[in-house]
Design an enzyme around this catalytic site. Structure first.
Site: not given
Length: 256
Positions: A13, A55
């Protein structure tokens, strides 16, 4: 198939955010050196339409600089040094790691076209899965990347949740019919207080030919229970510890 059903994998991740600075050249290089082929990351667009890996909408947390990603041109962003790692372009990451499978979450509408262009220019359609919460964004990406893998958006996942709670086979099949052409449902354990990831959810997704990945799972015991339920992928910030822990339990999980 990038993500087959019944062959569970560990996915890093944000490039393994618990082990390296997230979504960075260092993270992807480290994961490759440790044998991890499956990498999850995030894409946003600069002011001049370049897809970059970040992100957040802003740079302060990861780069240590002020402002939004979309407030900079790529030339300006490439010169930003705020004390954190430099931002990487999508095409750079794809070209530097030709053996990696990238799962790329398109974080905003304005990144869809730049992301698709970067993937095409890198010739990486066969080893990229595009992801988003937004069904509309996913439809656009699927249209621009024919043949590339994609995940399901929130609306389609809600249909699988409903199907998993339906007692009659006809009603379940009706809910599963006409789902988008996607390879995988990537889901949390719960969403807004509603349990998503259950054994019946996994069975319903598999019935529709869709693999199931769970995020973000950093506890090995929790991951082992999910694999027992039939989950096909564990998306984790700690891929090294996760892989080693699951293998110690004798679970047939892969990192490559």
């Amino acid at each position: 198939m990038l993500y087959p059903i019944g062959a569970p994998i560990v996915v890093a991740h944000r490039g393994g955010a618990g082990e390296c600075p997230e979504n960075t050249a260092e993270a992807f290089l480290t994961m490759g050196e440790r044998g991890f082929r499956y990498l999850e990351t995030d894409a946003r667009a600069t002011l001049d339409g370049v897809a970059v890996l970040c992100h957040d909408a802003t740079l302060d947390r990861t780069v240590g600089a002020a402002g939004k990603v979309r407030g900079y041109t790529w030339r300006e962003l490439a010169r930003v040094r705020g004390g954190g790692p430099a931002v990487l372009r999508v095409d750079e990451a794809l070209e530097r790691h030709p053996d990696a499978v990238f799962n790329i979450d398109a974080k905003s509408d304005d990144v869809a076209a730049p992301l698709a262009r970067a993937i095409r220019e890198a010739g990486a359609q066969s080893r990229v899965c595009v992801a988003s919460f937004s069904e509309r964004r996913l439809r656009r990406l699927r249209g621009e990347l024919p043949g590339a893998a994609s995940s399901l958006g929130i609306g389609a996942i809600a249909r699988i949740v409903a199907a998993s709670r339906t007692r009659t086979g006809a009603a379940r099949r009706r809910l599963l019919k006409g789902l988008p052409d996607a390879q995988v449902a990537q889901v949390p354990l719960s969403f807004r207080g509603v349990r998503v990831l259950t054994e019946r959810f996994v069975a319903s997704a598999h019935e529709a030919g869709i693999a199931v990945h769970a995020w973000t799972i950093d506890d090995v015991d929790a991951a082992a229970r999910l694999l027992d339920m039939g989950v096909d992928g564990i998306i984790t910030d700690v891929p090294t510890a996760m892989y080693e822990g699951l293998r110690e339990r004798g679970l047939p999980v892969s990192r490559s």
